[in-house]
Design an enzyme around this catalytic site. Structure first.
Site, PDB file in Angstrom:
ATOM      1  NE  ARG A 148      -5.194  -0.138   0.346  1.00  0.00           N
ATOM      2  CZ  ARG A 148      -5.655  -0.615   1.518  1.00  0.00           C
ATOM      3  NH1 ARG A 148      -6.506   0.085   2.240  1.00  0.00           N
ATOM      4  NH2 ARG A 148      -5.271  -1.786   1.961  1.00  0.00           N
ATOM      5  CD  GLU A 168      -1.270   2.790   3.963  1.00  0.00           C
ATOM      6  OE1 GLU A 168      -1.651   1.702   4.454  1.00  0.00           O
ATOM      7  OE2 GLU A 168      -1.129   2.960   2.753  1.00  0.00           O
TER       8      GLU A 168
HETATM    9  N1  MTE Z   1       5.920   7.079   9.398  1.00  0.00           N
HETATM   10  C1  MTE Z   1       7.200   7.484   9.249  1.00  0.00           C
HETATM   11  N2  MTE Z   1       7.784   8.170  10.253  1.00  0.00           N
HETATM   12  N3  MTE Z   1       7.899   7.229   8.104  1.00  0.00           N
HETATM   13  C2  MTE Z   1       7.326   6.556   7.052  1.00  0.00           C
HETATM   14  O1  MTE Z   1       7.975   6.333   6.031  1.00  0.00           O
HETATM   15  N4  MTE Z   1       5.303   5.437   6.168  1.00  0.00           N
HETATM   16  C3  MTE Z   1       3.849   5.341   6.244  1.00  0.00           C
HETATM   17  C4  MTE Z   1       3.397   5.073   7.675  1.00  0.00           C
HETATM   18  N5  MTE Z   1       4.030   5.983   8.595  1.00  0.00           N
HETATM   19  C5  MTE Z   1       5.968   6.128   7.180  1.00  0.00           C
HETATM   20  C6  MTE Z   1       5.306   6.402   8.410  1.00  0.00           C
HETATM   21  C7  MTE Z   1       3.288   4.300   5.389  1.00  0.00           C
HETATM   22  S1  MTE Z   1       3.051   4.640   3.756  1.00  0.00           S
HETATM   23  C8  MTE Z   1       2.936   3.070   5.868  1.00  0.00           C
HETATM   24  S2  MTE Z   1       2.207   1.916   4.880  1.00  0.00           S
HETATM   25  C9  MTE Z   1       3.180   2.717   7.273  1.00  0.00           C
HETATM   26  O2  MTE Z   1       3.797   3.757   8.017  1.00  0.00           O
HETATM   27  C10 MTE Z   1       4.073   1.472   7.294  1.00  0.00           C
HETATM   28  O3  MTE Z   1       4.437   1.104   8.570  1.00  0.00           O
HETATM   29  P1  MTE Z   1       3.478   0.259   9.546  1.00  0.00           P
HETATM   30  O4  MTE Z   1       2.739  -0.709   8.719  1.00  0.00           O
HETATM   31  O5  MTE Z   1       4.427  -0.370  10.486  1.00  0.00           O
HETATM   32  O6  MTE Z   1       2.579   1.267  10.189  1.00  0.00           O
HETATM   33  N1  HPA Z   2      -0.976  -1.311   0.278  1.00  0.00           N
HETATM   34  C1  HPA Z   2       0.326  -1.260   0.002  1.00  0.00           C
HETATM   35  N2  HPA Z   2       0.905  -2.072  -0.854  1.00  0.00           N
HETATM   36  C2  HPA Z   2       0.152  -2.993  -1.473  1.00  0.00           C
HETATM   37  C3  HPA Z   2      -1.195  -3.097  -1.206  1.00  0.00           C
HETATM   38  C4  HPA Z   2      -1.794  -2.214  -0.292  1.00  0.00           C
HETATM   39  O1  HPA Z   2      -2.997  -2.261  -0.029  1.00  0.00           O
HETATM   40  N3  HPA Z   2      -1.690  -4.089  -1.965  1.00  0.00           N
HETATM   41  C5  HPA Z   2      -0.646  -4.564  -2.663  1.00  0.00           C
HETATM   42  N4  HPA Z   2       0.467  -3.913  -2.369  1.00  0.00           N
HETATM   43 MO1  MOS Z   3       2.455   2.498   2.568  1.00  0.00          MO
HETATM   44  S1  MOS Z   3       1.821   3.524   0.908  1.00  0.00           S
HETATM   45  O1  MOS Z   3       1.440   1.126   2.139  1.00  0.00           O
HETATM   46  O2  MOS Z   3       3.998   2.052   2.045  1.00  0.00           O
END
Ligand code: MTE
Ligand code: HPA
Ligand code: MOS
Length: 762
Positions: free
Chosen positions: A320, A720
């Site tokens: 990534r 993210e």
């Molecule tokens: N928001 C909160 N409040 N707590 C979390 O742990 N994790 C982040 C983001 N926002 C997180 C957060 C990360 S690393 C990811 S990948 C996404 O939320 C995962 O949730 P989603 O795919 O439902 O957005």
């Molecule tokens: N994000 C988070 N976790 C993962 C990914 C990614 O893009 N690819 C494989 N595991």
């Molecule tokens: Mo988020 S770093 O893909 O849990």
């Protein structure tokens, strides 16, 4: 009374917000303990690079309250909890290497948590080892030694060497960024309860219940169907519970199996820091050729990540990173080489952005340098390099949905960028000690797991006879509001008020073989799966309604808690009740797989992302050139979430990600001593942002244009991408340092006061 028609696209509070603020939302540690529950703690390696000789198990077992002590060899199944590569021992085996200070060596089980922890602290003397050499702690040392956790990778297009050599201007430089601790407020925790016939239920704070299920089954030597993992919610994960909840789940389960009693394992914050990894720090060597307008003609980057002692997710993180070195920019000729260096530290893992931020900041550092070489405003140089719609990324995916020209112009105007630039220049001319800086940085972030098969999800929708609805999907709730969004989608589909829909805990016995809730895809994947399930039930109800009340099934409408059929308006619950007695199936599963993805791991080419999420931010800082301290005076954000499912939640995600990313860029610093001990292993020494660090002038706006792809209600992922917005804070600090007379400040992230002073006084 009719409920409002729209259930999606409207702001509503997080479905458990009232429980969070009242302290009554149960987390894993709040689950009522079953009779006979025991507590485990881990004995940690005091050495960073050594040969493990022996453990004085008898002495540990003799401690008050201790019921059991076990070592690697006592694990009945496989002693490994690595997510991809099998190089992650649960406990360090005797006779093998100790790889970092904090590596779990033994587990101790006692009647109370305190007794277990006290006995575990004997590790300092009970673990015998022979030092093998000085620990390798930096990426530079590991790279020089050629030690990597996975084979190096190269992503290339065109002929970068020739393009750089032929360019009218050239530069080359190094850049470095630190790692970052996830600092979930709820630490890692697992509570394992033995069930009949060797089964095991594990309550686990994890983003990846299915992987925990499979790894626990492997460790206790039982088939997957014997293990059930449940997660009601996490107090934050941020990537830190994507793979690294596994060690705790496996130890708790092995302990519970051995004792035949429930066992809970909750390390304290210091041990959590010492055992688990975090965001990968990166070191970059960058070379580029460019023209007088600042357009990049050719670029080469070597990026080396600090993987720590094992592979964990370092492969996909590095991929990534390589796929985000372009960020928002057309790079006609580019070679990006990636290395994941093996060091004697915790194994680094997922953290919000998953390598994307690391890759993108490298090209931002390049463009900032180019602008300063040419004496141009960095915004103009950035814009000169923006993609044009349809141009392809270095990995071959056309950027068809590029909206940054429009988005950036809108932000430039709304933030008053040009006038503030002039005001800052005037301020700096008369202010010898305080210097201000300004920067606008854009974000383009690829949405989908960059491993194709992971882009799938399942859901179950149960409509009960009273018309209330229970949804179970494969995603996990970590505060991001996934359950709220999924419930909104289901309410919309069935045309019923939000309050009639509930999401239950994530449970591997309900939805099988789920992917981690990660890569920001939670709502995209699980929202679509739940929508499909709800739609199936709705279609059955429509057929039933038309059969009973006349008219065409396709003309039946569900909205506001009512069903409109052949000129009649029937309350949803009444129709459901009737349908039940007519033996209509009132529940359904749903499945979703993201369409159109492809990826060739050998060449790093294909279409890894369904679409891109965009955004931009303008930050203004003031730097005290005597102390190196700074303040963020104002931040303006314009961020693209497509057609938002829930603007309130999305703005919360954008604000949170901005502040979290700002912490990484400016204050969070990890320090290992020469023995390999992470000395910043508690909030007293590891500083994350507080409310006081938020800018008083903080303007966050959603861009509001629907996704051009067919995502759930045309929304976009939000978790993210906004973490990259505070690059603008970092480059505003660099701008302020430059204003103090340093043309190309050697400023690395985090831009702590010490780092700023070093850059000010080269
Ligand atoms: N928001 C909160 N409040 N707590 C979390 O742990 N994790 C982040 C983001 N926002 C997180 C957060 C990360 S690393 C990811 S990948 C996404 O939320 C995962 O949730 P989603 O795919 O439902 O957005
Ligand atoms: N994000 C988070 N976790 C993962 C990914 C990614 O893009 N690819 C494989 N595991
Ligand atoms: Mo988020 S770093 O893909 O849990």
């Amino acid at each position: 009374m009719k409920a409002p028609k729209a259930q999606v696209g409207i702001s509503r509070p997080h479905e458990a917000a009232h429980l969070h603020v009242a302290g009554s939302a149960p987390y894993t540690d709040d689950i009522l303990e079953r009779r006979g529950t025991l507590h485990a703690a881990l004995g940690l390696s005091p050495a960073a690079r050594a040969h493990l000789l022996s453990v004085d198990v008898e002495r540990i077992r003799a401690q008050p309250g201790v019921v059991d002590v076990f070592l690697a060899a006592d694990i009945p199944g496989g002693n490994d909890c690595g997510p991809l590569v099998k190089d992650d021992p649960i406990l360090a085996p005797l006779g093998a290497e100790l790889r970092f200070v904090g590596q779990p060596v033994f587990a101790v089980v006692a009647t109370t948590r305190e007794a277990a922890r006290r006995a575990a602290r004997l590790a300092k003397t009970a673990v015998q080892f022979e030092i093998e050499g000085p620990p390798i702690l930096t990426v530079q040392e590991a790279h020089a030694a050629g030690q990597y956790v996975i084979p190096p990778m190269t992503l290339a297009r065109g002929d970068s060497r020739t393009a750089i050599d032929a360019a009218p201007r050239r530069l080359n430089f190094e850049f470095e960024i630190g790692g970052q601790e996830q600092f979930y407020l709820e630490g890692q925790i697992s509570y394992a309860c033995p069930e009949e016939e060797g089964g095991m239920t594990v309550f686990c704070s994890t983003q990846h219940p299915s992987e925990m299920q499979h790894l626990v089954a492997h460790a206790i030597h039982r088939p997957n169907h014997a293990v059930r993992v449940e997660c009601r919610r996490m107090g934050g994960g941020f990537g830190g519970k994507e793979s690294q909840s596994a060690l705790f789940a496996c130890v708790a389960a092995v302990a519970a199996q051995r004792a035949g009693r429930p066992v809970k394992l909750r390390p304290d914050r210091d041990d959590d820091f010492l055992i688990t990894g975090r965001r990968h720090g990166f070191w970059f060597q960058i070379e580029a050729g460019y023209d007088d307008a600042g357009r990049i003609l050719g670029a080469e980057v070597t990026m080396v990540s600090n993987a720590g002692h094992s592979a964990d997710l370092s492969g996909p993180v590095l991929t990534r990173a390589l796929c985000h070195f372009d960020n928002a920019y057309w790079l006609p000729h580019v070679t990006a080489r990636g290395f994941a260096a093996r060091t004697n530290t915790q194994s680094n893992t997922a953290f919000r952005g998953f390598g994307g931020p690391q890759g993108a900041i490298a090209v931002e550092a390049l463009l900032d340098r180019v602008a300063r070489e040419l004496g141009l405003d960095a915004l103009d140089v950035r814009r000169a390099n923006f993609y044009e719609r349809g141009q392809a990324t270095p990995y071959g995916q056309p950027v068809d949905d590029f909206i940054l020209h429009e988005l950036t112009s809108e932000l430039e105007a709304s933030s008053d960028y040009r006038a503030r630039r002039a005001a800052i220049t005037a301020f700096n001319a008369t202010s010898p000690v305080l210097k201000k800086g300004l920067a606008l940085t854009p974000v383009k972030f690829g949405i989908s797991f960059n491993v194709v098969f992971l882009n799938q999800a399942g859901a179950l929708v149960h409509v009960y006879t009273d018309g209330s609805v229970l949804v179970n999907h494969g995603g996990t709730e970590m505060g991001q509001g996934l359950n709220t969004k999924v419930a909104q989608v289901v309410a919309q589909e069935l045309g019923i008020p939000f309050e009639r829909v509930r999401c239950s805990a994530t449970d591997t016995s309900k939805i099988a073989n789920t992917s981690a809730t990660a890569a920001s895809t939670g709502a995209d994947l699980n929202g679509k799966a739940a929508q499909a399930a709800a739609r199936t039930v709705r279609e059955r109800l429509a057929v039933f309604a038309a059969g009973k009340h006349g008219g065409d099934a396709s003309a039946v409408r569900f909205a506001g808690g009512f069903v409109e059929v052949n000129g009649q308006s029937i309350p949803f619950d009444e129709l459901v009740h009737q349908a039940y007695f007519a033996r209509v199936q009132l529940w359904s599963d749903g499945f979703y797989a993201t369409p159109g993805l492809s990826w060739d791991r050998a060449t790093l080419k294909g279409k890894p992302f369904y679409y891109y999420a965009y955004g931009a931010a303008v930050s203004e800082v003031v730097v005290d050139t005597l102390t190196g301290e700074h303040r963020l005076l104002r931040a303006d954000v314009l961020h693209d979430v497509g057609a938002s499912l829930n603007p309130a939640l999305d703005i919360g995600q954008v604000e949170g990600a901005f502040i979290q990313g700002m912490g990484w860029m400016t204050m969070e610093e990890l320090v290992w001593n020469d023995k390999g001990l992470l000395t910043t292993h508690a909030p007293s020494t590891y500083k994350i942002p507080t409310a006081n660090d938020c800018p008083t002038d903080f303007h966050v706006k959603l861009y509001g244009q629907p996704n051009s792809e067919d995502t759930v209600h045309r929304s976009k992922a939000v978790g993210e991408p906004p973490l990259l917005l505070p690059f603008s804070v970092f480059f505003a600090i660099r701008d302020a340092v430059a204003a103090a007379g340093v043309k190309q400040p050697a400023l690395y992230a985090p831009a702590t006061p010490e780092a700023v002073l070093r850059a000010l006084n080269p």
